[in-house]
Design a protein around this motif. Structure first.
Motif, PDB file in Angstrom:
ATOM      1  N   ALA A  69       0.850  -1.189   0.000  1.00 51.99           N
ATOM      2  CA  ALA A  69       0.000   0.000   0.000  1.00 51.99           C
ATOM      3  C   ALA A  69       0.885   1.237   0.000  1.00 51.99           C
ATOM      4  O   ALA A  69       2.084   1.176   0.276  1.00 51.99           O
ATOM      5  N   MET A  70       0.260   2.384  -0.326  1.00 49.10           N
ATOM      6  CA  MET A  70       0.947   3.665  -0.241  1.00 49.10           C
ATOM      7  C   MET A  70       0.483   4.379   1.028  1.00 49.10           C
ATOM      8  O   MET A  70      -0.715   4.638   1.200  1.00 49.10           O
ATOM      9  N   VAL A  71       1.415   4.694   1.907  1.00 47.48           N
ATOM     10  CA  VAL A  71       1.119   5.413   3.142  1.00 47.48           C
ATOM     11  C   VAL A  71       1.303   6.909   2.877  1.00 47.48           C
ATOM     12  O   VAL A  71       2.383   7.342   2.463  1.00 47.48           O
ATOM     13  N   VAL A  72       0.243   7.693   3.092  1.00 45.73           N
ATOM     14  CA  VAL A  72       0.320   9.140   2.868  1.00 45.73           C
ATOM     15  C   VAL A  72       0.048   9.859   4.181  1.00 45.73           C
ATOM     16  O   VAL A  72      -0.830   9.466   4.948  1.00 45.73           O
ATOM     17  N   SER A  73       0.800  10.928   4.419  1.00 47.37           N
ATOM     18  CA  SER A  73       0.695  11.644   5.689  1.00 47.37           C
ATOM     19  C   SER A  73       0.914  13.127   5.479  1.00 47.37           C
ATOM     20  O   SER A  73       1.579  13.550   4.521  1.00 47.37           O
ATOM     21  N   ASN A  74       0.370  13.924   6.394  1.00 46.15           N
ATOM     22  CA  ASN A  74       0.772  15.328   6.455  1.00 46.15           C
ATOM     23  C   ASN A  74       2.212  15.404   6.941  1.00 46.15           C
ATOM     24  O   ASN A  74       2.748  14.444   7.517  1.00 46.15           O
ATOM     25  N   HIS A  75       2.868  16.536   6.687  1.00 47.62           N
ATOM     26  CA  HIS A  75       4.309  16.647   6.928  1.00 47.62           C
ATOM     27  C   HIS A  75       4.583  17.865   7.806  1.00 47.62           C
ATOM     28  O   HIS A  75       4.249  18.988   7.432  1.00 47.62           O
ATOM     29  N   ILE A  76       5.185  17.616   8.969  1.00 52.01           N
ATOM     30  CA  ILE A  76       5.450  18.673   9.940  1.00 52.01           C
ATOM     31  C   ILE A  76       6.935  18.809  10.240  1.00 52.01           C
ATOM     32  O   ILE A  76       7.455  19.921  10.353  1.00 52.01           O
ATOM     33  N   SER A  77       7.623  17.694  10.363  1.00 57.29           N
ATOM     34  CA  SER A  77       8.975  17.704  10.913  1.00 57.29           C
ATOM     35  C   SER A  77       9.823  16.590  10.317  1.00 57.29           C
ATOM     36  O   SER A  77       9.300  15.626   9.742  1.00 57.29           O
ATOM     37  N   TRP A  78      11.127  16.723  10.509  1.00 58.63           N
ATOM     38  CA  TRP A  78      12.026  15.611  10.182  1.00 58.63           C
ATOM     39  C   TRP A  78      11.752  14.412  11.086  1.00 58.63           C
ATOM     40  O   TRP A  78      12.122  13.280  10.766  1.00 58.63           O
ATOM     41  N   LEU A  79      11.071  14.638  12.211  1.00 63.84           N
ATOM     42  CA  LEU A  79      10.709  13.544  13.108  1.00 63.84           C
ATOM     43  C   LEU A  79       9.645  12.626  12.508  1.00 63.84           C
ATOM     44  O   LEU A  79       9.496  11.481  12.937  1.00 63.84           O
ATOM     45  N   ASP A  80       8.880  13.138  11.532  1.00 61.40           N
ATOM     46  CA  ASP A  80       7.747  12.383  10.987  1.00 61.40           C
ATOM     47  C   ASP A  80       8.152  10.994  10.518  1.00 61.40           C
ATOM     48  O   ASP A  80       7.434  10.011  10.744  1.00 61.40           O
ATOM     49  N   ILE A  81       9.284  10.918   9.844  1.00 62.13           N
ATOM     50  CA  ILE A  81       9.744   9.633   9.303  1.00 62.13           C
ATOM     51  C   ILE A  81       9.913   8.611  10.423  1.00 62.13           C
ATOM     52  O   ILE A  81       9.492   7.455  10.301  1.00 62.13           O
ATOM     53  N   TYR A  82      10.491   9.046  11.528  1.00 63.72           N
ATOM     54  CA  TYR A  82      10.775   8.113  12.622  1.00 63.72           C
ATOM     55  C   TYR A  82       9.518   7.782  13.413  1.00 63.72           C
ATOM     56  O   TYR A  82       9.402   6.670  13.946  1.00 63.72           O
TER      57      TYR A  82
END
Length: 272
Positions: A69-82
């Motif tokens: 699947a493709m996971v899509v998210s809003n983006h706030i910080s470099w922390l988002d990935i972790y």
């Protein structure tokens, strides 16, 4: 105190590099995912960030992510990935410039990042094929369709280009909504926001100096790519994410008593 935490971060980064260099060539997919999840959780703990994962109703989310699947998210910080990796390791799509970053670029490459040269239109077609192929093989691919970061109070329009991949493969889109809250007050925190002219070091300092933070990750119901219009799919995904980001704002003053934080980093996943 902040220097001790920075030292811990540097040592943790070195540990990640050694793990990728010495262990990853010999590990299977599940073992790699376990190491990525554990490393991400420890990094967040060093930064003073606790993760809670809930479903669309606000109840603790305990199920495994749907594969392919493709996971899509809003983006706030470099922390988002972790934060997302601490829930479920995914293969993120990132600009090709990151590959040349010292240490970090190499680490991203070894953890499965798919790089795209945004200035080349032909490369977008290559990446679309690559994304579709790896999702069909069962991988999760993560994208931030806003194309930039925000302070977390709103969700920008989603770029639709990469949405062609789940449409072409007949694969679902998994929206997830990110919010950062002050752990004590449950009010939205903008300390993690990596926006404007902030440098990475300035953003890191803001996170390390901030009061303890809760990263709230809402796993919305997956969307089936039944439309052939990628813009319609992108807007549907944006609305799903925005709904739960706004829901986090509405319930920010309420401290949930039944949502445990993500399991301790030292707990090994035993499922096979």
């Amino acid at each position: 105190m902040i220097w001790l935490r920075k030292t811990a971060l540097v040592l943790h980064l070195l540990r990640g590099l050694l793990t990728c260099a010495l262990l990853f060539p010999w590990l299977g997919v599940r073992s790699r995912a376990w190491h990525i999840r554990r490393w991400s959780r420890r990094l967040l703990r060093i930064c003073g960030v606790e993760v809670e994962v809930v479903d669309a109703t606000g109840a603790p989310h305990t199920g495994a992510a749907r594969q392919g699947a493709m996971v899509v998210s809003n983006h706030i910080s470099w922390l988002d990935i972790y934060v997302i990796h601490s829930w479920q390791p995914v293969r993120f799509v990132a600009k090709s410039e990151i590959r040349s970053w010292p240490l970090i670029g190499w680490l991203c490459d070894k953890t499965g990042t798919i790089f795209i040269e945004r200035a080349r239109k032909r490369d977008a077609h290559r990446v679309l094929h690559d994304i579709t192929d790896v999702m069909l093989q069962g991988d999760l691919v993560g994208v931030f369709p806003e194309g930039t970061t925000t302070d977390g109070t709103s969700v920008l329009p989603f770029h639709a280009n990469l949405m062609q991949a789940p449409i072409s493969g007949g694969l679902p889109v998994q929206p997830v909504a990110l919010s950062y809250l002050d752990k004590a007050t449950r009010q939205l925190s903008i300390d993690p926001a990596y926006i404007g002219d902030l440098t990475l070091l300035q953003s890191l300092n803001a996170v390390l100096k901030a009061a303890p933070i809760t990263a709230r990750l809402v796993i919305a119901p997956p969307l089936e790519a039944v439309t052939s219009n990628r813009r319609e799919l992108a807007e549907e995904a944006r609305q799903a994410v925005a709904k739960h980001v706004h829901g986090a704002r509405q319930h920010a003053g309420t401290v949930p008593s039944n949502i445990p934080p993500v399991e301790p980093v030292g707990t090994r996943q035993t499922t096979t």
